[in-house]
Enzyme design. Structure first.
Site, short mmCIF file in Angstrom:
data_model
loop_
_atom_site.label_atom_id
_atom_site.label_comp_id
_atom_site.label_asym_id
_atom_site.label_seq_id
_atom_site.Cartn_x
_atom_site.Cartn_y
_atom_site.Cartn_z
N PHE A 1 -20.46 123.58 16.39
CA PHE A 1 -20.69 124.06 17.75
C PHE A 1 -21.48 123.09 18.60
O PHE A 1 -21.68 123.31 19.78
CB PHE A 1 -21.38 125.42 17.73
CG PHE A 1 -20.66 126.40 16.84
CD1 PHE A 1 -19.33 126.72 17.08
CD2 PHE A 1 -21.30 126.97 15.75
CE1 PHE A 1 -18.65 127.60 16.25
CE2 PHE A 1 -20.62 127.84 14.92
CZ PHE A 1 -19.30 128.17 15.16
N ASP B 1 -27.62 136.14 13.36
CA ASP B 1 -27.71 134.96 12.49
C ASP B 1 -29.14 134.79 12.00
O ASP B 1 -29.70 133.70 12.03
CB ASP B 1 -27.22 133.73 13.26
CG ASP B 1 -26.81 132.58 12.34
OD1 ASP B 1 -26.69 132.81 11.11
OD2 ASP B 1 -26.61 131.46 12.84
#
Ligand code: ADP
Ligand code: MG
Length: 367
Positions: free
Chosen positions: A32, A178
């Site tokens: 990412f 996360d």
């Protein structure tokens, strides 16, 4: 370039631009984007150590989450200084086969204050853990014998702070998704654990990033359900409806319990040295799944396997969690429950009896 300005940005008369930043060491890079240490030059010429993330994907969502969090819960996240969209000015280099080479394309730059050198992961993977938390949380080392009582002091503090951070995020409608030691930083300035990496977070009140992204989730810490919402409600309703509906969905689906499972795994890793390596965590998760997420059954099995006494690492973990009438163990068992509704909310966990007796740290310095 257009600018997305953070709330703390207002202290500067102009938004941060690429020219204000000097990138240094790269800390990491994934699918990412990449993260760098950097130096920000302020308007008066002074400099501030910062962290820069160049996000190729989900950058806008991460800016959104950081802005929301720094407005409503500034103590729970790294100090966000702002973000901007960077579009490459130079024509992209073209490789021999006509394919673009190099970074190319737009990316969002996110800028935070450099909160410190250590994530919980960095500390946890060192032999001195959890004693190496003491200077960071308490400003000094405790003058106590290295035993379960001393380990309990920082273990409880750090777990309490993690829960406080999540309690405020969840109250705002944000689920982090996360939670893991790599995404918890020890802030040197605030002597406190803070959460970072809100790129995979979901804002349930407004339906942002609401569609579950399976591939964003870290299987080592994700709960068995793996989704914030069940499949049936996975498609977000149109935005104005979402705002009305979400509090109801929150009640029905317990999306916050996603993070609570991850807290359970993290707590077990902090307590048991033998769960801190990747391979052993994966093996533990597999066994826990086979046992239907029944942590007491895992304990019975472990005890049965070692009739002549537990190995030191296991002994150390049970010792610390079973101190004070097994309060820590009870909390861990609740957190890793299979059913989201059996896991406590962050607020409920903070009221658990494990936190009833918090260490009087000032007194602890003089044994
Ligand atoms: P990634 O998507 O690569 O996981 P993160 O946001 O988790 O990106 O950042 C990667 C690493 O950079 C973190 O694990 C941490 O070591 C460091 N880091 C990120 N933000 C900060 C911050 N505000 N202060 C200090 N270190 C940070
Ligand atoms: Mg991360």
């Amino acid at each position: 370039d257009y600018y997305i300005t953070g709330p703390l940005q207002r202290r500067r008369s102009a938004a941060i631009t690429k020219d204000d930043l000097k990138l240094g060491k790269r800390l990491g890079s994934g699918g990412f984007g990449s993260v760098y240490k950097a130096t920000l030059t302020n308007e008066d010429g002074s400099t501030t150590p910062v962290i820069v993330k160049k996000a190729k994907e989900f950058g806008e969502a991460e800016v959104w989450m950081n802005e929301r969090m720094s407005r409503t819960a500034p103590a729970s996240c790294a100090q966000f200084l702002g973000g901007f969209l960077d579009t490459p000015e130079q024509p992209q280099k073209v490789g021999p086969a006509g394919a673009a080479v190099g970074l190319g394309g737009e990316c969002v730059w996110l800028v935070w204050l450099d909160e410190g050198e250590f994530t919980l992961y960095d500390l946890m993977t060192k032999r001195e853990f959890p004693y190496n938390l003491e200077p960071l949380l308490l400003g000094r080392e405790l003058r106590l014998q290295k035993d379960k009582r001393r380990r309990l002091v920082t273990l409880k503090l750090v777990t309490q702070q993690l829960l406080e951070n999540l309690d405020t995020a969840h109250a705002t409608g944000i689920v982090h998704r996360d939670i893991k030691p790599q995404n918890a930083i020890l802030s040197v300035a605030d002597r406190r654990l803070k959460l970072i990496d809100w790129g995979a977070a979901a804002d349930l009140r407004l339906g942002i990033n609401y569609v579950p992204n399976e591939y964003l989730l870290d299987p080592r810490y994700a709960p068995p359900q793996q989704y914030v919402m069940s499949r049936q409600t996975a498609t977000p309703p149109p935005k104005p409806v979402a705002a009305l509906l979400s509090p109801v969905l929150w009640q029905m689906e317990h999306p916050d319990k996603f993070d609570m499972y991850s807290v359970g795994i993290l707590l077990l890793q902090m307590a048991f040295p033998n769960l801190r390596s990747d391979n052993s965590l994966i093996a533990f998760n597999r066994r826990l799944q086979e046992l239907g997420w029944d942590l007491p059954a895992w304990k019975r099995e472990v005890v049965r396997k070692h009739p002549r006494g537990l190995p030191k690492d296991l002994e150390e973990g049970f010792e610390v969690l079973e101190a004070e009438g097994g309060a820590g163990w009870d909390l861990a068992c609740q957190l890793v429950s299979y059913n989201p509704s059996d896991r406590p909310t962050a607020g409920e966990a903070l009221l658990h009896r494990w936190f009833e007796q918090m260490p009087v740290v000032a007194g602890a310095a003089t044994p």
